[in-house]
Write an enzyme that holds these catalytic residues in place. Structure first.
Site, PDB file in Angstrom:
ATOM      1  N   SER A 206     -17.599  53.812   3.994  1.00  0.00           N
ATOM      2  CA  SER A 206     -16.709  54.534   3.090  1.00  0.00           C
ATOM      3  C   SER A 206     -17.416  54.780   1.772  1.00  0.00           C
ATOM      4  O   SER A 206     -18.349  54.060   1.394  1.00  0.00           O
ATOM      5  CB  SER A 206     -15.442  53.716   2.825  1.00  0.00           C
ATOM      6  OG  SER A 206     -15.713  52.621   1.959  1.00  0.00           O
ATOM      7  N   ASP A 207     -16.970  55.826   1.052  1.00  0.00           N
ATOM      8  CA  ASP A 207     -17.347  55.910  -0.346  1.00  0.00           C
ATOM      9  C   ASP A 207     -16.658  54.759  -1.062  1.00  0.00           C
ATOM     10  O   ASP A 207     -15.738  54.125  -0.534  1.00  0.00           O
ATOM     11  CB  ASP A 207     -16.942  57.266  -0.934  1.00  0.00           C
ATOM     12  CG  ASP A 207     -17.798  57.659  -2.130  1.00  0.00           C
ATOM     13  OD1 ASP A 207     -18.390  56.758  -2.772  1.00  0.00           O
ATOM     14  OD2 ASP A 207     -17.882  58.870  -2.442  1.00  0.00           O
ATOM     15  N   TRP A 208     -17.089  54.480  -2.277  1.00  0.00           N
ATOM     16  CA  TRP A 208     -16.641  53.282  -2.983  1.00  0.00           C
ATOM     17  C   TRP A 208     -15.148  53.384  -3.337  1.00  0.00           C
ATOM     18  O   TRP A 208     -14.722  54.320  -4.008  1.00  0.00           O
ATOM     19  CB  TRP A 208     -17.504  53.076  -4.220  1.00  0.00           C
ATOM     20  CG  TRP A 208     -18.715  52.216  -3.979  1.00  0.00           C
ATOM     21  CD1 TRP A 208     -19.123  51.168  -4.732  1.00  0.00           C
ATOM     22  CD2 TRP A 208     -19.685  52.307  -2.916  1.00  0.00           C
ATOM     23  NE1 TRP A 208     -20.273  50.597  -4.217  1.00  0.00           N
ATOM     24  CE2 TRP A 208     -20.635  51.277  -3.106  1.00  0.00           C
ATOM     25  CE3 TRP A 208     -19.836  53.148  -1.823  1.00  0.00           C
ATOM     26  CZ2 TRP A 208     -21.710  51.080  -2.238  1.00  0.00           C
ATOM     27  CZ3 TRP A 208     -20.907  52.956  -0.969  1.00  0.00           C
ATOM     28  CH2 TRP A 208     -21.827  51.936  -1.169  1.00  0.00           C
TER      29      TRP A 208
ATOM     30  N   ALA B  67     -12.768  54.033  -1.238  1.00  0.00           N
ATOM     31  CA  ALA B  67     -12.186  55.207  -0.577  1.00  0.00           C
ATOM     32  C   ALA B  67     -11.490  54.890   0.736  1.00  0.00           C
ATOM     33  O   ALA B  67     -11.031  55.808   1.404  1.00  0.00           O
ATOM     34  CB  ALA B  67     -13.267  56.260  -0.342  1.00  0.00           C
TER      35      ALA B  67
END
Length: 819
Positions: free
Chosen positions: A225-227, A229
């Site tokens: 995941s993006d941070w 997210a």
């Protein structure tokens, strides 16, 4: 993968709790280690224009490469592979086994805050450049993490916006670079985006992650995941999103263990995710070489030379009437004007930002290569936020949130801005602390000054004991610091030159934003006005040539928020007008991460777009201005005349910036040059445009067949000769047009290109091969690519509007390829 590691056996030995623990980072940058089974941790680091390491700002220095739009503008995948190999070395210096790059979202709009971090508006060009980057990086033993999967094409409401896009548009545009990276470059990791796509958050999106990425494309690597997210414990695990970042967990941990035990998440899905994390760790060689090395910096002459070469290769010469460039040796006095003349604009802002080893300004670059007299004046401002003070700031920290008790730690930072991402100082809880910062400042000029505060956390600033700016009681979430910070608070005060000021800033970490990302920033600046414009005008009259360095900076081209318009900020347009009127030999050097409106374009003879060319900024620009290097770039994004010409700016808020939490990709496949060409809108500068310092002759192109069947390839070749007196490069671009189609298709689409580097008098043949996919569109109902029988036009040119030849080929009968 090293077959000596038996991943199934290792998974068998892991408890459910241990398997789940592998599915979230240990902290901001590392994975979880399980010592009892010898499972090591690995570290990732932000990119794409450098390897920052584990400290968000102020950490160990690192080499800063050109921004992605500059790399995309080289149209040179082989050169970008060299950059990838060098970035692998930089990543290893920071103890990282994976670089969070490249970014391959498309330039749907000219206003996207991360436009600078993406290669192009075109999926084919983006994919080819990305594959070069990935091959180079992974050949150095560091995993590439292609991002953001998918449709993270704006920063407006980026944490929650729903990108509503039909499948044909997804397949033909936005998924193409990811597909090429998986199938052609073997990318090892994929990062999901923040936004929703057709209702579901990207990290939870089974149709895209499980069915398309893994099922149809065969991707067997890691999905992270993006941070901050990930939003759904169950959906992300069953979708096949392996690694929640950062740690500690927000959605997994005990919640996921319970979901498995209650039968809401199949145990085999967790095991599959854990297996891919282990495989990722193994592919990075961590089982053979456990332990994360300490971060260090290394200044390499070879790396500096490469960055300098990359910077020049990405520079785009937009206009050069009367061959004003390269500069004549007769220019003995140079007026160096503009807010970027003595400031190195080397990169955009946000997670791409690094602590660069060098910041070579244009003045430094020119002074190193010419003995001409240089006159200098800033003339205008460039900032978005009030500039910080570049002087030491002392900070004392408290374990309380109200500055009570004795200080528990102290630190000194080099400027009046500090960001804490995940960690503050040892022993300090990043979610519950307070701080008091102090610095003394003596204004250099009389007059009205701007004083500002911006913070992720509550702040208030005092001057000589008087409260002047308050972002404490009234703090509310805004657009700064990835939307974790408040909007800037500004006051105006008249200050006296030479009169010292004692400035105190109080900070408290807790806010409504429950993430371990905190920051404070004090700005103080005298805004430039008429006096500064007049000074620049006077210097221009005294010079043989006036070089005006204008544009944007890492506050306008920045992750977290889009730009409000396409205008240059403050008085920069007026500055160009005044200087051009004073000196007809005025050359503009633009530094932006996206197109801007150029109302003065007809009044200057030459314009060079230098983007953000990395740490060797001034050297690379000087190389091009003085003719030591060719401007090797070609536009990777159409340059519109005005914002109204952009497809996302057609007056429909649903299309951009979005409405009711949704942004509708109503334009379908018609973005960038596809929009301009199909709708007959003349651009300021066409996609693929770029001038050089020599001339090329194109011979009549040849095609190996005029009729072809599905499954067969068509090859076009054309001989190019450098007929000028200097070495140079030409980019041969091949566009395909479908003459008759049952669906609306763009007037033409880039499907192949080749960059030739030729010495004076040298010739070479550009050979461009088109497979069946180059002629196809995506049929959502049939679930695959359809190439319709009939006539296609193959157009060769130096840009989408500078077409030199056209060939006709015929597909004998329909072709179909399943997705």
């Amino acid at each position: 993968m090293n077959t000596a590691l038996d991943i199934p056996a290792l998974l068998d030995a892991l408890t459910l709790e241990e398997q789940v623990s592998l599915l979230t980072g240990a902290d901001f940058w590392t994975t979880v280690a399980i010592p009892r089974l010898g499972i090591p941790a690995v570290k990732v680091t932000d990119g794409p224009n450098g390897a920052r390491g584990g400290i968000f700002n102020g950490g160990p220095q690192t080499a800063c490469f050109p921004a992605a739009i500059a790399l995309g503008s080289t149209w040179d995948p082989a050169l970008i592979a060299e950059a990838g190999r060098a970035l692998a070395e930089e990543s290893r210096l920071k103890g990282a086994g994976a670089l969070l790059a490249p970014t391959v979202n498309l330039h749907r709009s000219t206003l996207n805050g991360r436009n600078f971090e993406c290669y192009s508006e075109d999926p084919h060009l983006t994919g080819e450049i990305a594959c070069g980057y990935i091959r180079g990086l992974q050949s150095g033993g560091v995993a590439a993490t292609i991002k953001h999967f998918v449709c993270n094409d704006s920063e407006v409401e980026r944490m929650s916006i729903d990108s509503v896009v039909d499948e044909r548009t997804l397949r033909e545009l936005y998924l193409v670079p990811f597909e090429k990276a998986v199938k052609e470059a073997g990318v090892q990791a994929v990062m999901t985006s923040y936004n929703r796509i057709n209702g579901d958050f990207a990290a939870d999106h089974a149709p895209l992650v499980r069915d398309v990425l893994r099922g149809q494309w065969g991707f067997d690597g890691l999905v992270m995941s993006d941070w901050f997210a990930e939003h759904a414990t169950e959906k992300s695990a069953t979708a096949g999103m392996d690694l929640e970042m950062p740690g500690p967990t927000r959605q997994r941990g005990a919640a996921l263990v319970q979901a498995v035990r209650e039968g809401r998440v199949p145990a085999e899905d967790v095991r599959a995710c854990a297996g891919r994390v282990l495989q990722f760790v193994e592919r990075l060689g961590a089982f053979a070489r456990p332990g994360i090395p300490e971060e260090r910096a290394e200044d390499s002459a070879e790396r500096r030379a490469l960055i300098r070469r990359l910077g020049a290769a990405g520079c785009v010469l937009l206009k050069n009437e009367g061959e004003r460039l390269p500069l004549s040796a007769s220019a003995r006095t140079i007026a160096l004007i503009g807010p970027s003349a003595e400031t190195a604009r080397i990169m955009g802002g946000g997670s791409a930002n690094v602590n660069a080893l060098h910041r070579i300004t244009p003045r430094q670059g020119l002074e190193a290569q010419t003995d001409a007299t240089i006159l200098s004046a800033p003339g205008a401002d460039c900032h978005r936020w009030t500039p910080v003070l570049q002087q030491p700031m002392a900070v004392e920290f408290f374990a309380s949130t109200d500055l009570s008790g004795e200080p528990v730690a102290r630190a000194v930072y080099p400027s009046s801005e500090k960001v804490w991402a995940g960690e503050v100082l040892p022993g300090i809880d990043p979610m519950r602390f307070s701080a008091r910062a102090t610095l003394e400042h003596t204004p250099a000029e009389d007059g009205e000054h701007l004083i500002s505060l911006t913070s992720a956390g509550r702040t208030r600033a005092f001057i000589d004991g008087e409260l002047v700016v308050d972002a404490w009681e009234s703090w509310s979430r805004g657009e700064t610091y990835f939307t974790f910070g408040c909007d800037e608070r500004i006051v105006r005060r008249t200050l006296r030159a030479g009169q010292p000021l004692r400035i105190t800033i109080e900070f408290s970490s807790p806010t409504e934003v429950d993430v371990a990302f905190k920051a404070l920033r004090l700005g103080l600046h005298r805004p430039r006005g008429e006096t500064d414009l007049a000074e620049a005008e006077t210097l221009a009259r005294q010079a043989d040539v006036a070089l005006v360095f204008i544009g944007l900076n890492d506050e306008w081209d920045c992750e977290g928020l889009d730009r409000p318009d396409m205008r240059l900020p403050h008085g920069q347009n007026a500055l160009v007008e005044r200087v051009a009127a004073a000196n007809p030999n005025t050359i503009v050097v633009l530094q932006t991460g996206a197109p801007v409106e150029l109302p003065w374009i007809d009044r200057v003879p030459a314009v060079l777009q230098a983007w953000y060319p990395g740490q060797e900024c001034g050297h690379a620009i000087a190389d091009v201005l003085l003719g030591r290097a060719e401007p090797g770039g070609r536009l990777s994004q159409t340059w519109p005349v005005q914002l109204a010409d952009v497809v996302t700016s057609q007056g429909d808020a649903r299309r951009y910036p979005g409405q009711g939490g949704r942004v509708v990709y109503e334009e379908g496949v018609f973005i960038g040059y596809r929009h301009h060409d199909s709708r007959e809108i003349a651009p300021r500068f066409a996609f693929g445009h770029g001038l050089g310092y020599t001339r090329f002759a194109w011979e009549t192109p040849q095609v190996d067949r005029t009729r072809f069947a599905p499954g067969e390839a068509v090859t076009v070749s054309v001989r190019i000769t450098n007929t000028g007196a200097r070495a140079g490069s030409e980019v041969v671009q091949l566009y395909v047009a479908d003459v008759h189609s049952r669906v609306e298709r763009p007037a033409q689409e880039l499907k192949a290109f080749a960059k030739l580097h030729l010495q004076p008098g040298e010739s070479a043949v550009a050979t461009l091969t088109l497979g069946e996919r180059a002629f196809a569109f995506f049929d959502a109902e049939r679930g695959g690519w359809v190439a319709e029988a009939g006539e296609f036009r193959l157009r060769l040119g130096a840009s989408s509007r500078d077409l030199r030849a056209e060939l006709a080929v015929t597909l004998t009968h329909d072709g179909f390829t399943a997705a």
